[in-house]
Design a protein around this motif. Structure first.
Motif, mmCIF file in Angstrom:
data_model
loop_
_atom_site.group_PDB
_atom_site.id
_atom_site.type_symbol
_atom_site.label_atom_id
_atom_site.label_comp_id
_atom_site.label_asym_id
_atom_site.label_seq_id
_atom_site.Cartn_x
_atom_site.Cartn_y
_atom_site.Cartn_z
ATOM 1 N N THR A 297 0.869 -1.328 -0.102
ATOM 2 C CA THR A 297 0.110 -0.219 -0.058
ATOM 3 C C THR A 297 0.820 1.127 0.140
ATOM 4 O OG1 THR A 297 -1.918 -1.178 1.198
ATOM 5 C CG2 THR A 297 -1.899 1.342 1.379
ATOM 6 N N ARG B 118 2.568 1.660 -3.482
ATOM 7 C CA ARG B 118 1.804 2.321 -4.627
ATOM 8 C C ARG B 118 1.523 3.821 -4.137
ATOM 9 N NH1 ARG B 118 -2.494 -2.906 -4.517
ATOM 10 N NH2 ARG B 118 -1.049 -4.326 -5.653
ATOM 11 N N ASN B 119 1.274 4.259 -3.135
ATOM 12 C CA ASN B 119 1.022 5.632 -2.900
ATOM 13 C C ASN B 119 2.508 6.304 -3.180
ATOM 14 O OD1 ASN B 119 -1.691 5.890 -1.993
ATOM 15 N ND2 ASN B 119 -1.221 4.571 -0.470
ATOM 16 N N ASN C 168 -3.903 4.494 -2.989
ATOM 17 C CA ASN C 168 -4.378 3.058 -2.255
ATOM 18 C C ASN C 168 -4.576 3.260 -1.016
ATOM 19 O OD1 ASN C 168 -3.181 -0.072 -2.049
ATOM 20 N ND2 ASN C 168 -4.553 0.410 -3.500
#
Length: 433
Positions: A303, A306-307, A313
């Motif tokens: 997570t 992805r950010n 996310n």
């Protein structure tokens, strides 16, 4: 963009992999061994030793039945050597996997200064930083605590302790008790309150009576002093044996002190995107507190990655499946968001089903036990406690159905594989639907 990840445990390693897959520039910094506590000092070590205790348990059972006659000679020294050899192979594979995406791995102790990270005397600037430095065993403020062991010491022991006093009453304490009791130690568990609060009472009773029956349980017991070969409780009782602390974990957050906001328990404070109060600094895994589980750390690391790469996310913690690695696995999950009232709850519990790894337990009556709590009004699962050789996968799949908020009628088309030790399908399909 330049991304630096500090710590290569499940959160940092998977975060680095995700960034690499997304085409981002990654430098992964690891203080000691890649793959973190899980592989090197934690759950993988416990699982390796539990594989051996399962074999010992099965051998004892077959000897008692009389159709196998064998006497085992256990070498703890050789077990440790082979675990270490396997760890080295896995470290190598984990490194190759990360490097295959172009990630740069540096070994050394990192420090964060201004807008850069220093390691081995070299400074690296970053656009995004992920702190995934994990946690370490918590040692209570008890006189003589320096004599106590923790999970870090399992592979440093020369032999199986003759007597062991495990201080703590949670999952780790129970797993360690199962291992050394099966290996021949006389084991006490000393719990400050009650043991295994995570489990329902019936499931807990089954564990104590059928899986770790030789372990002496001391609930509502505090240790006042630890010696090299005994412990002293608050009520003056002396218990001979080595002390082993399984009293929780504390975050390795010192690297972030003064840089980002910390919670009262010194874990790093993050939001649902794993972002700290500093715009380009993220944190994930045990250093952020919460569920200290490898799959959760992986989820958090991915997570965060992805950010960091610009793909919004959020992480969700509902219906997290958990397990105890014992001679028979004990897995459980609960829907913490359920608003079901007591009148709408219904519970069905049945003994385990004969199948792989359970057939030969029928004669002794310890095939396992599964209990499912239902929300009658909404036709949902509230909670599962499952003791069976297949419970780790069974409960993981069911936790997904719970997370996705499926109606239990959707389970009617589930087709199990025979033979199976999964009692969940029998309860849900044959007793509930």
């Amino acid at each position: 963009m330049r991304n630096i990840v500090i710590g290569s445990g499940p959160a940092g390693r998977l975060g680095s992999l995700e960034l690499g897959k997304l085409g981002e520039e990654v430098t992964l910094i690891e203080k000691k061994h890649i793959a973190g506590t899980c592989l090197n000092e934690g759950c993988m070590v416990v699982c390796a030793l539990t594989d051996i205790t399962k074999f010992i348990d099965a051998n004892s059972r077959f000897n008692n039945y009389g159709f196998i006659k064998s006497q085992l000679e256990i070498s703890y020294e050789k077990i440790v050597a082979k675990i270490t050899e396997t760890q080295e192979k896995l470290r190598h594979l984990n490194q190759l996997e990360n490097e295959s995406f172009g990630n740069n791995i540096i070994y050394g102790e990192a420090s964060i200064e201004d807008n850069g990270v220093t390691v081995n005397g070299e400074s690296f600037e970053y656009d995004n930083l992920l702190i995934a430095t994990g946690a370490r065993p918590f040692i209570p403020n008890v006189k003589g605590s320096e004599y106590g062991l923790t999970n870090k010491d399992i592979l440093k022991l020369d032999d199986v302790p003759e007597k062991l006093n495990i201080i703590g009453g949670g999952i780790i304490a129970t797993e360690i008790a199962n291992i050394y009791s099966t290996l021949g130690s006389q084991v006490n568990i000393l719990a400050r309150s009650t043991i295994l609060k995570e489990l329902g009472e019936t499931t807990k009773k089954y564990v104590l009576e059928n899986i770790i029956p030789d372990v002496n349980i001391h609930e509502n017991t505090n240790v006042s002093e630890v010696f090299k070969d005994k412990v002293l409780t608050d009520d003056g009782e002396e218990l001979e044996g080595t002390a082993f602390f399984a009293t929780g974990r504390v975050p390795n957050s010192e690297i972030a002190e003064g840089l980002v906001e910390l919670n009262d328990d010194r874990t790093i404070k993050v939001n649902e995107m794993m972002k700290t109060n500093v715009e380009n600094i993220y944190a994930a895994g045990d250093v952020t507190g919460g569920y200290q589980l490898t799959p959760v750390a992986r989820m958090e690391g991915i997570t965060a990655a992805r950010n960091m790469a610009g793909y919004a996310n959020k992480v969700s913690y509902s219906c997290i499946p958990q397990t105890l690695s014992l001679n028979t696995e004990v897995s459980f999950v609960e829907n913490e968001k359920s608003e079901c009232n007591e009148d709408d709850k219904a519970t069905i519990g049945i003994p385990g089903i004969a199948g792989p790894s359970a057939f030969w337990k029928i004669l002794s009556g310890d095939t396992g036990y599964t209990e499912v709590e239902f929300d009658k009004k909404n036709n949902k699962i509230n909670r599962i406690n499952s003791i069976s050789p297949s419970s780790t996968s069974d409960v993981a799949y069911l936790s997904y159905l719970m997370r996705m908020d499926y109606d239990l009628d959707d389970y009617g088309d589930f087709l199990e594989i025979h033979p199976s030790t999964d009692s969940n399908y029998k309860i849900i399909k044959n007793m509930w639907l």
